[in-house]
Write an enzyme that holds these catalytic residues in place. Structure first.
Site, PDB file in Angstrom:
ATOM      1  N   GLU A  90       1.171  -4.848  10.861  1.00  0.00           N
ATOM      2  CA  GLU A  90       0.666  -3.474  10.748  1.00  0.00           C
ATOM      3  C   GLU A  90       1.514  -2.657  11.718  1.00  0.00           C
ATOM      4  OE1 GLU A  90      -1.799  -1.886   9.117  1.00  0.00           O
ATOM      5  OE2 GLU A  90      -2.823  -3.534   8.111  1.00  0.00           O
TER       6      GLU A  90
ATOM      7  N   ASN B 130      -3.560  -5.722  -2.140  1.00  0.00           N
ATOM      8  CA  ASN B 130      -3.746  -6.673  -1.045  1.00  0.00           C
ATOM      9  C   ASN B 130      -5.181  -7.197  -0.992  1.00  0.00           C
ATOM     10  OD1 ASN B 130      -2.630  -8.214   1.061  1.00  0.00           O
ATOM     11  ND2 ASN B 130      -3.498  -6.825   2.610  1.00  0.00           N
TER      12      ASN B 130
ATOM     13  N   HIS C 292       0.880  -1.185   0.000  1.00  0.00           N
ATOM     14  CA  HIS C 292       0.000   0.000   0.000  1.00  0.00           C
ATOM     15  C   HIS C 292       0.908   1.222   0.000  1.00  0.00           C
ATOM     16  CE1 HIS C 292      -3.494  -2.494   1.791  1.00  0.00           C
ATOM     17  NE2 HIS C 292      -3.573  -2.440   0.479  1.00  0.00           N
TER      18      HIS C 292
ATOM     19  N   ARG D 146      -3.114   4.717  -2.459  1.00  0.00           N
ATOM     20  CA  ARG D 146      -2.864   3.414  -1.807  1.00  0.00           C
ATOM     21  C   ARG D 146      -2.702   2.280  -2.817  1.00  0.00           C
ATOM     22  NH1 ARG D 146      -5.708   0.160   2.679  1.00  0.00           N
ATOM     23  NH2 ARG D 146      -6.722  -1.564   1.639  1.00  0.00           N
TER      24      ARG D 146
ATOM     25  N   TYR E  45      -1.106   0.994   9.265  1.00  0.00           N
ATOM     26  CA  TYR E  45      -0.764   1.253  10.629  1.00  0.00           C
ATOM     27  C   TYR E  45      -1.911   0.710  11.464  1.00  0.00           C
ATOM     28  CZ  TYR E  45      -4.319   4.877  10.338  1.00  0.00           C
ATOM     29  OH  TYR E  45      -5.522   5.521  10.153  1.00  0.00           O
TER      30      TYR E  45
ATOM     31  N   GLU F 143       1.637   4.128   2.714  1.00  0.00           N
ATOM     32  CA  GLU F 143       2.091   3.805   4.067  1.00  0.00           C
ATOM     33  C   GLU F 143       3.617   3.885   4.120  1.00  0.00           C
ATOM     34  OE1 GLU F 143       0.212  -0.023   4.562  1.00  0.00           O
ATOM     35  OE2 GLU F 143      -1.788   0.835   4.385  1.00  0.00           O
TER      36      GLU F 143
ATOM     37  N   HIS G 146       2.802  -3.885   6.499  1.00  0.00           N
ATOM     38  CA  HIS G 146       1.922  -2.744   6.250  1.00  0.00           C
ATOM     39  C   HIS G 146       2.034  -1.785   7.434  1.00  0.00           C
ATOM     40  CE1 HIS G 146      -0.847  -4.617   3.111  1.00  0.00           C
ATOM     41  NE2 HIS G 146      -0.054  -5.621   3.442  1.00  0.00           N
TER      42      HIS G 146
END
Lengths: 313, 93
Positions: free
Chosen positions: A274, A148, A73, A131, A202, A76, A200
């Site tokens: 994450e 994803n 993504h 993203r 968050y 991020e 990834h």
């Protein structure tokens, strides 16, 4: 500031050109350990580069391997930055850290830092909030597919969107995106990938299969136990607390995700991280957070890699 | 380059399943152009929504009228992006 010998500053965000250039520097600095391979090209024809960390130059068959990807993504940024720091850490700790050295003595590590290069370039040039990939969707003015949600594992289920304008659009068919197809082809072609870790941000979570179905994975207990060890190791660095568990039960149903596909294709140790959520910035984490985030992620990663190394299957 | 002047990111933290359902319905309102950074999953998990400036008033009214608790996580997205850009340029120099 934490700088490499080439003057690269790990505590700031970088463009794709800077990261790709730095990867060449890393290979040049560690020619006996690090090499760069291209596994494909993106929709907009950018190379998909993977760093290979290997000490086994004469193996006729592929050595057992660990796959890590960061930044699928694109917006991020903390994940790509963590990927850069981690690559440098692997290169510089080999020969010093006993556990990592043992791992690399018998296994290879593959690390794709910019997993969605078109999206990443777009976040730097046009839209910091981007993203998805940048492919055209037939019949829609909205571009891009959520890479994803594009894997062939529960593809198209309710944990993804069929609306091309949605941030979780799954795409027209599994592996419609070269960014995902290239990884799948690489892992299948390699045939000896023992772990897959997709990073990834968050939400501060460490998750494992499944995301597309409710039932526990056959290796659920082992994956759960290892996740606990990993998040405990992570928390010991800066006190950052992660939750952990299967994707479905930790966050929500998510269909067509990376680690469900890897798991369904025989990669037992499939995890997704994450990274940090400070509750103040979302994924717009200030650069001052890069080093602490990467530092705390490292022991969690090594905990998983060490377990994989010690539990061949 | 797309700019985000006046956009805010709201963080919703609720323990009620009915709020989660309402937030999912809100996401479907295409005219509001909402960007869910963290999607409505289940109670007690934060939901983060980037709300474009023109949609701020209707979204806040929606949340308040349904008693959905929220805080402003990011006051002005563009200000944060400007700081990020400045930091990158400084580091590059």
């Amino acid at each position: 500031l934490e700088r490499s010998s080439s003057g690269f500053d790990f505590s700031t965000y970088h463009t794709i050109e800077e990261i790709y250039s730095w990867m060449d520097d890393l290979v040049a600095q560690h020619p006996n350990l690090v090499s760069k391979i291209q596994i494909g090209e993106s929709y907009e024809k950018r190379p998909l580069y993977v760093l290979k960390f290997s000490t086994g130059r004469t193996a006729k068959t592929h050595r057992p391997a660990i796959w890590i990807d960061t930044g699928i993504h694109s917006r991020e940024w903390i994940t790509q930055a963590t990927g850069v720091w981690t690559a440098n850490k692997i290169a510089t700790e080999y020969g010093k850290d006993a556990s990592l050295t043992a791992i690399l003595t018998s296994m290879d590590i593959f690390l794709e830092i910019v997993t969605n290069p078109d999206g990443f370039a777009y976040t730097h040039s046009q839209n910091r909030m981007w993203r998805k990939t940048r492919s055209i969707n037939a019949g829609s003015s909205c571009k891009g597919v959520d890479p994803n949600r594009n894997w062939d594992a529960g593809f198209g289920g309710p944990g993804a969107s069929n609306n091309p304008c949605s941030e979780t659009y799954h795409g027209p068919h599994p592996f419609s995106e070269s960014e995902t197809k290239s990884i799948a082809d690489f892992i299948l072609g390699h045939g000896n990938v023992m772990a897959a870790i997709s990073i990834h941000s968050y939400s501060q979570m460490l998750m494992f299969p499944y995301g597309y179905k409710d039932e526990p994975a056959p290796d659920h207990q082992e994956l759960d136990d290892l996740a606990k060890e990993a998040v405990d190791a992570l928390a010991a660095v800066h006190g950052t607390r992660y939750t952990y568990g299967s994707t479905m039960h930790t966050i929500y149903q998510a269909d067509g995700i990376t680690i469900d596909w890897t798991y369904d294709n025989g990669v037992k140790y499939s995890y997704t991280f994450e990274l940090r959520d400070t509750g103040r910035y979302g994924f717009l984490l200030p650069a001052s957070q890069i080093i602490p985030t990467a530092e705390e992620t490292w022991p969690a990663l090594t905990k998983i890699m060490d377990h994989v190394h010690k539990h061949p299957y | 380059q797309k700019r985000f002047v006046g956009d805010q990111v709201l963080r919703v933290l609720t323990d009620k399943e009915e709020h989660i359902v309402l937030l999912r319905e809100l996401e479907e309102s295409e005219d509001l152009q909402l960007d869910y950074w963290a999607a409505p999953a289940k109670p007690d998990l934060p939901v983060d929504i980037r709300v474009p400036f023109p949609s701020l008033q209707p979204v806040k009214i929606f949340l308040e009228s349904h008693g959905i608790p929220y805080t402003i996580m990011i006051e002005d997205v563009q200000t944060l992006l400007d700081e990020e850009k400045e930091a990158m340029e400084k580091a590059r120099k």
